[in-house]
Design a protein around this motif. Sequence first.
Motif, PDB file in Angstrom:
ATOM      1  N   VAL A   3     -32.314 -43.984   4.032  1.00  0.00           N
ATOM      2  CA  VAL A   3     -31.176 -43.069   3.889  1.00  0.00           C
ATOM      3  C   VAL A   3     -31.623 -41.784   3.206  1.00  0.00           C
ATOM      4  CG1 VAL A   3     -28.937 -42.743   2.791  1.00  0.00           C
ATOM      5  CG2 VAL A   3     -29.473 -44.910   3.899  1.00  0.00           C
ATOM      6  N   ALA A   4     -32.390 -41.917   2.129  1.00  0.00           N
ATOM      7  CA  ALA A   4     -32.885 -40.737   1.406  1.00  0.00           C
ATOM      8  C   ALA A   4     -33.788 -39.904   2.313  1.00  0.00           C
ATOM      9  CB  ALA A   4     -33.623 -41.148   0.147  1.00  0.00           C
ATOM     10  N   SER A   5     -34.610 -40.546   3.118  1.00  0.00           N
ATOM     11  CA  SER A   5     -35.482 -39.821   4.050  1.00  0.00           C
ATOM     12  C   SER A   5     -34.649 -39.063   5.078  1.00  0.00           C
ATOM     13  CB  SER A   5     -36.418 -40.791   4.773  1.00  0.00           C
ATOM     14  OG  SER A   5     -37.240 -41.440   3.860  1.00  0.00           O
ATOM     15  N   TYR A   6     -33.668 -39.735   5.652  1.00  0.00           N
ATOM     16  CA  TYR A   6     -32.819 -39.094   6.650  1.00  0.00           C
ATOM     17  C   TYR A   6     -32.084 -37.889   6.057  1.00  0.00           C
ATOM     18  CZ  TYR A   6     -28.906 -38.150   9.708  1.00  0.00           C
ATOM     19  OH  TYR A   6     -27.984 -37.508  10.484  1.00  0.00           O
ATOM     20  N   LEU A   7     -31.501 -38.071   4.867  1.00  0.00           N
ATOM     21  CA  LEU A   7     -30.748 -36.975   4.251  1.00  0.00           C
ATOM     22  C   LEU A   7     -31.652 -35.793   3.942  1.00  0.00           C
ATOM     23  CD1 LEU A   7     -28.382 -38.939   1.834  1.00  0.00           C
ATOM     24  CD2 LEU A   7     -27.752 -37.717   3.919  1.00  0.00           C
ATOM     25  N   SER A   8     -32.852 -36.054   3.419  1.00  0.00           N
ATOM     26  CA  SER A   8     -33.747 -34.949   3.060  1.00  0.00           C
ATOM     27  C   SER A   8     -34.247 -34.211   4.295  1.00  0.00           C
ATOM     28  CB  SER A   8     -34.921 -35.459   2.231  1.00  0.00           C
ATOM     29  OG  SER A   8     -35.749 -36.287   3.006  1.00  0.00           O
ATOM     30  N   LEU A   9     -34.367 -34.912   5.402  1.00  0.00           N
ATOM     31  CA  LEU A   9     -34.786 -34.243   6.632  1.00  0.00           C
ATOM     32  C   LEU A   9     -33.634 -33.502   7.300  1.00  0.00           C
ATOM     33  CD1 LEU A   9     -37.111 -36.988   8.119  1.00  0.00           C
ATOM     34  CD2 LEU A   9     -37.802 -34.796   7.123  1.00  0.00           C
ATOM     35  N   SER A  10     -32.396 -33.891   7.006  1.00  0.00           N
ATOM     36  CA  SER A  10     -31.252 -33.235   7.631  1.00  0.00           C
ATOM     37  C   SER A  10     -30.790 -32.002   6.867  1.00  0.00           C
ATOM     38  CB  SER A  10     -30.084 -34.218   7.778  1.00  0.00           C
ATOM     39  OG  SER A  10     -29.604 -34.601   6.508  1.00  0.00           O
ATOM     40  N   SER A  11     -31.059 -31.940   5.563  1.00  0.00           N
ATOM     41  CA  SER A  11     -30.608 -30.794   4.778  1.00  0.00           C
ATOM     42  C   SER A  11     -31.477 -30.636   3.543  1.00  0.00           C
ATOM     43  CB  SER A  11     -29.147 -30.993   4.366  1.00  0.00           C
ATOM     44  OG  SER A  11     -28.728 -29.925   3.560  1.00  0.00           O
ATOM     45  N   ARG A  12     -31.824 -29.397   3.235  1.00  0.00           N
ATOM     46  CA  ARG A  12     -32.682 -29.126   2.074  1.00  0.00           C
ATOM     47  C   ARG A  12     -32.068 -29.593   0.764  1.00  0.00           C
ATOM     48  NH1 ARG A  12     -34.794 -22.991   2.915  1.00  0.00           N
ATOM     49  NH2 ARG A  12     -35.927 -23.359   4.835  1.00  0.00           N
ATOM     50  N   ARG A  13     -30.757 -29.559   0.687  1.00  0.00           N
ATOM     51  CA  ARG A  13     -30.118 -29.890  -0.583  1.00  0.00           C
ATOM     52  C   ARG A  13     -30.300 -31.358  -0.964  1.00  0.00           C
ATOM     53  NH1 ARG A  13     -23.803 -29.375   1.071  1.00  0.00           N
ATOM     54  NH2 ARG A  13     -23.827 -30.965   2.681  1.00  0.00           N
ATOM     55  N   HIS A  14     -30.738 -32.187  -0.023  1.00  0.00           N
ATOM     56  CA  HIS A  14     -30.929 -33.605  -0.303  1.00  0.00           C
ATOM     57  C   HIS A  14     -32.372 -33.969  -0.645  1.00  0.00           C
ATOM     58  CE1 HIS A  14     -26.848 -34.369   0.834  1.00  0.00           C
ATOM     59  NE2 HIS A  14     -27.030 -33.866   2.027  1.00  0.00           N
ATOM     60  N   ILE A  15     -33.256 -32.991  -0.712  1.00  0.00           N
ATOM     61  CA  ILE A  15     -34.657 -33.274  -1.036  1.00  0.00           C
ATOM     62  C   ILE A  15     -34.770 -33.880  -2.431  1.00  0.00           C
ATOM     63  CG2 ILE A  15     -36.908 -32.207  -1.474  1.00  0.00           C
ATOM     64  CD1 ILE A  15     -36.298 -30.312   0.867  1.00  0.00           C
ATOM     65  N   GLU A  16     -33.940 -33.416  -3.359  1.00  0.00           N
ATOM     66  CA  GLU A  16     -33.986 -33.969  -4.714  1.00  0.00           C
ATOM     67  C   GLU A  16     -33.664 -35.465  -4.703  1.00  0.00           C
ATOM     68  OE1 GLU A  16     -32.182 -31.254  -3.946  1.00  0.00           O
ATOM     69  OE2 GLU A  16     -33.219 -29.641  -4.983  1.00  0.00           O
ATOM     70  N   LEU A  17     -32.696 -35.858  -3.885  1.00  0.00           N
ATOM     71  CA  LEU A  17     -32.376 -37.286  -3.770  1.00  0.00           C
ATOM     72  C   LEU A  17     -33.567 -38.078  -3.249  1.00  0.00           C
ATOM     73  CD1 LEU A  17     -28.784 -37.170  -2.234  1.00  0.00           C
ATOM     74  CD2 LEU A  17     -29.415 -37.772  -4.571  1.00  0.00           C
TER      75      LEU A  17
END
Length: 189
Positions: A3-17
């Motif tokens: 989930v964290a990988s998917y979110l970080s690849l879909s939006s920059r704002r999720h890279i911290e997660l």
Amino acid sequence: FLVASYLSLSSRRHIELFVIFVSPILAKHLGIILKKRIVLRPKAWLFPVSLLIFILVIVWTVIRLPSQLRIEERLFPDKAVDFIKENGLSGNLFNPSGWGGYLIWRCYPECKVFIDGRCLVYGERIYEEYGSTFRGEPTWKDLLDRYGVNLALIDYSGRRSRPNLRDRLWEDRDWRLIYWDDDAMLYVR
């Protein structure tokens, strides 16, 4: 992890997660790799080179990231917001939804925006009222009164212009145009 990988690849704002979730996993596996490296020693140069590449990628990202985080000024009413701030204007601001996040960033808490791009936060009723107001429908003035709006920032550029509200504000004796440029018009009452 997925989930964290998917979110970080879909939006920059999720890279911290992604970093928060992956760090413990990476630390655990790095410990295992280091233990195996000491025992097996397949290629002594592989680990230092990999570590150096990893550090260079981190440094390059940290140096490069601030240049990618700038605001595209021609998309937002930066000069109008400068005018608002320089003149100490405050209150409830009616605005295009596409500018809401920018206006919150630049003007809050002095100015409270009517709407921004977070559709789920406001609900369908607010968006319907927002649309009818921007179209200049007969209830536009009642809605602005109900929400205590004393400032109206209107998109004047040819890209997203809504002439009906602009015309209504121009014709209304309670509203005064105090700022106008190629992108925006600011009315006050």
